[in-house]
Design a protein around this motif. Structure first.
Motif, mmCIF file in Angstrom:
data_model
loop_
_atom_site.group_PDB
_atom_site.id
_atom_site.type_symbol
_atom_site.label_atom_id
_atom_site.label_comp_id
_atom_site.label_asym_id
_atom_site.label_seq_id
_atom_site.Cartn_x
_atom_site.Cartn_y
_atom_site.Cartn_z
ATOM 1 N N ALA A 494 -9.283 -2.249 18.373
ATOM 2 C CA ALA A 494 -10.471 -3.087 18.234
ATOM 3 C C ALA A 494 -11.630 -2.297 17.632
ATOM 4 C CB ALA A 494 -10.867 -3.646 19.600
ATOM 5 N N ASP A 495 -11.750 -1.019 18.052
ATOM 6 C CA ASP A 495 -12.804 -0.171 17.491
ATOM 7 C C ASP A 495 -12.605 0.079 16.001
ATOM 8 O OD1 ASP A 495 -14.002 0.001 19.941
ATOM 9 O OD2 ASP A 495 -13.115 1.942 20.465
ATOM 10 N N LEU A 496 -11.366 -0.048 15.548
ATOM 11 C CA LEU A 496 -11.054 0.223 14.145
ATOM 12 C C LEU A 496 -11.221 -1.008 13.256
ATOM 13 C CD1 LEU A 496 -7.840 2.419 14.513
ATOM 14 C CD2 LEU A 496 -10.109 3.182 13.830
ATOM 15 N N GLU A 497 -11.639 -2.140 13.849
ATOM 16 C CA GLU A 497 -11.679 -3.391 13.086
ATOM 17 C C GLU A 497 -12.543 -3.267 11.829
ATOM 18 O OE1 GLU A 497 -12.605 -8.144 13.811
ATOM 19 O OE2 GLU A 497 -12.331 -6.785 15.512
ATOM 20 N N GLU A 498 -13.704 -2.638 11.964
ATOM 21 C CA GLU A 498 -14.603 -2.505 10.810
ATOM 22 C C GLU A 498 -13.977 -1.618 9.727
ATOM 23 O OE1 GLU A 498 -19.080 -0.813 9.763
ATOM 24 O OE2 GLU A 498 -18.507 -1.201 11.851
ATOM 25 N N VAL A 499 -13.316 -0.529 10.176
ATOM 26 C CA VAL A 499 -12.680 0.378 9.217
ATOM 27 C C VAL A 499 -11.523 -0.332 8.512
ATOM 28 C CG1 VAL A 499 -11.660 2.662 8.915
ATOM 29 C CG2 VAL A 499 -13.285 2.273 10.763
ATOM 30 N N ILE A 500 -10.774 -1.136 9.256
ATOM 31 C CA ILE A 500 -9.672 -1.899 8.672
ATOM 32 C C ILE A 500 -10.206 -2.849 7.606
ATOM 33 C CG2 ILE A 500 -7.876 -3.623 9.135
ATOM 34 C CD1 ILE A 500 -7.601 -2.374 11.939
ATOM 35 N N ALA A 501 -11.323 -3.491 7.895
ATOM 36 C CA ALA A 501 -11.906 -4.435 6.943
ATOM 37 C C ALA A 501 -12.319 -3.735 5.652
ATOM 38 C CB ALA A 501 -13.104 -5.132 7.577
ATOM 39 N N ARG A 502 -12.889 -2.537 5.766
ATOM 40 C CA ARG A 502 -13.317 -1.807 4.564
ATOM 41 C C ARG A 502 -12.120 -1.371 3.715
ATOM 42 N NH1 ARG A 502 -17.209 0.845 7.965
ATOM 43 N NH2 ARG A 502 -15.873 2.694 8.020
ATOM 44 N N ALA A 503 -11.010 -1.104 4.392
ATOM 45 C CA ALA A 503 -9.822 -0.625 3.671
ATOM 46 C C ALA A 503 -8.887 -1.747 3.262
ATOM 47 C CB ALA A 503 -9.058 0.370 4.550
ATOM 48 N N ALA A 504 -9.227 -3.009 3.615
ATOM 49 C CA ALA A 504 -8.296 -4.123 3.418
ATOM 50 C C ALA A 504 -7.872 -4.282 1.965
ATOM 51 C CB ALA A 504 -8.930 -5.417 3.931
ATOM 52 N N GLU A 505 -8.820 -4.145 1.045
ATOM 53 C CA GLU A 505 -8.477 -4.334 -0.366
ATOM 54 C C GLU A 505 -7.454 -3.307 -0.836
ATOM 55 O OE1 GLU A 505 -10.662 -4.503 -4.758
ATOM 56 O OE2 GLU A 505 -11.865 -4.443 -2.914
#
Length: 522
Positions: A494-505
């Protein structure tokens, strides 16, 4: 478009009238999957249907320079090509001319890969009856055929063609012979070609010895050594200019051995000045054997460890003190890199202090060598080497990081995350290499951050690691965990959600979805 087609081995074929992208199709067939191989077969069939003999010869000339593409075409033909609804019609159209004079060299090449042994045998017979040098790789493949009749006819044909026209057939066949040498029944072709090579005229030997293909040059050079073809001037040329370290080393060894026997000191001195360390070490060994230790001693500070070892042995025989020399040399304002390495090799922990001073030297190469020297002395000052993780030199950063990891030095986590966010790519990579050895959550966070990096090379590395980690975490939920499986808690995900979003592309939809779906399952 008309152009001249050079093969990878320097041959020039007849003027081309090939479909655009043919060379790219050959490269793709050599390096990629079966679909690319099937596409190459279709393009070849298209050229054959055009009945342009010059275009066909040009196409085959390109293939001669890529034995692996020919071998993959042959392998794919039996597995898929002759059964493929996509390729079969075009290939069948070519095969309909097998027993007529209308079939060209490409048609014979494709026929030699046919699934039916009788077709392959007919193709081999026609290749031998009307030889074309560009078809030699296909003939050599049939010398390993699992059908004895095909194999025997191909082997007899190979011997015949080499005897009839060695100058044309041997260069065209060598690459494939070396490629199939390790296969079942593949040794025949290499043995046959090596025997033919021993009878080749001098001009042909010299042409083959200059081939851009390393394996071919090795075969010719080794055969020449065994047959005593090479004069000392030729051995010197190999030792000084060949691109292959193995050939340079063996040529230097042979030249130095002859120079020692014949007392040609000038030859040994010439090779001792070589830019290649493997050549210098042979020359210095020869000088020592010839009794010229005084000419070997000056190489104590050489950048090659082997050369330094030979020089130290010469100094010892002369009653000198190599360690004292290194201590004096390292105390100079700008010591030689080899002197620093030599002191680390021969000194003790008491010499670490003088090498440690070089960690602050203005010369980046000396700073890097100092780190390596301290590692060899088992005297790595953790704090000072950690500071070098921000060194202006990328090489120093790389060496410092490698030494710290090898010594299992604990680097502050805060510094590692700072490095991962630094503006310099080499610092980001240095930080990442440490972080990927951390906990599962640390590895995943670091990989996700790197996957969004502006540097395509770093982003590719981060993307690959993040994809692998996501797969491992997902598999851990679905199956019995392995000892190497990563542990990442729901909270950490859950803490990684923002990082996952930035790397999604960069990650792609599938990997991103896997990571996001795991949040609620852990």
């Amino acid at each position: 478009m008309s152009r001249t087609a050079p093969s990878r081995h320097g041959a020039t074929g007849p003027p081309e009238r090939l479909p655009s992208g043919f060379a790219e199709a050959v490269d793709a067939a050599e390096r990629r999957g079966w679909d690319e191989v099937a596409r190459l077969a279709e393009v070849l069939a298209e050229i054959e249907r055009g009945a342009d003999i010059d275009a066909a010869r040009s196409a085959l000339t390109l293939l001669v320079g890529t034995p692996k593409a020919v071998a993959r075409l042959d392998e794919n033909a039996r597995r898929r090509l002759w059964w493929s609804p996509r390729s079969r019609p075009a290939i069948d159209a070519v095969m309909s001319h097998l027993n007529s004079s209308a079939i060209g060299p490409i048609g014979l090449a494709l026929a030699s890969t046919h699934a039916d042994g009788r077709v392959r045998e007919t193709a081999v017979a026609r290749i031998v009856a009307a030889p074309v040098a560009e078809l030699m790789p296909f003939l050599l493949l049939r010398t390993t055929d699992w059908v004895q009749q095909v194999r025997d006819r191909a082997r007899a044909g190979l011997a015949l063609l080499l005897a009839d026209d060695l100058a044309a057939m041997l260069p065209a066949a060598l690459g494939m012979a070396l490629l199939i040498d390790g296969r079942l029944r593949g040794g025949f072709a290499r043995t046959q070609l090596t025997a033919a090579l021993t009878t080749a005229p001098v001009a042909l030997r010299q042409r083959l010895a200059a081939s851009p293909d390393r394996e071919q040059r090795r075969l010719v050079f080794d055969t020449g050594l065994a047959q005593r073809w090479w004069r000392i001037e030729q051995l010197l040329a190999f030792a000084e200019s060949d691109a292959d370290i193995r050939i340079r080393s063996r040529a230097a060894e042979a030249a130095c051995r002859e120079a020692v026997w014949t007392r040609r000191t000038a030859t040994l001195q010439r090779l001792a000045r070589s830019a290649h360390s493997e050549v210098r070490v042979q020359a210095l060994t020869g000088l020592s054997r010839a009794g010229y230790d005084d000419q070997v001693s000056p190489y104590l500070d050489d950048e090659s460890a082997l050369v330094r070892a030979v020089a130290r042995d010469a100094v010892r025989r002369a009653g000198g003190d190599a360690l004292a020399h290194y201590r004096r040399a390292v105390a100079q304002e700008v010591p030689a890199l080899g002197a620093v390495a030599g002191l680390a090799e021969t000194g003790s922990s008491g010499d670490a202090a003088s090498i440690e001073l070089l960690l602050a030297h203005p010369d980046a190469e000396l700073r890097a060598q100092a780190v390596l020297g301290l590692l060899q002395l088992d005297a790595v000052p953790a704090g000072k080497v950690i500071a070098l993780l921000r060194d202006p030199s990328a090489d120093v950063v790389r060496v410092a990081g490698a030494v710290l990891r090898r010594r299992n030095v604990a680097v502050p986590a805060a510094l590692l995350w700072e490095l991962l966010g630094d503006g310099r790519a080499e610092l980001r990579l240095a930080g990442y290499r440490f972080l990927r050895a951390g906990t599962g959550a640390t590895q995943l966070r670091a990989a996700l951050i790197l996957a969004a990096d502006a540097d395509p090379r770093l982003a590719g590395r981060g993307r690959a690691d993040a994809t692998r980690l996501a797969r491992d975490v997902a598999v851990r939920d679905q199956r019995r965990p392995s000892p190497r499986a990563l542990t990442v808690t729901a909270g950490e995900l859950a803490d990684l959600e923002e990082v996952i979003a930035r790397a999604a592309e960069s990650l792609g939809a599938e990997t991103t979805a896997v990571l996001l779906s795991l949040r609620g399952t852990r």
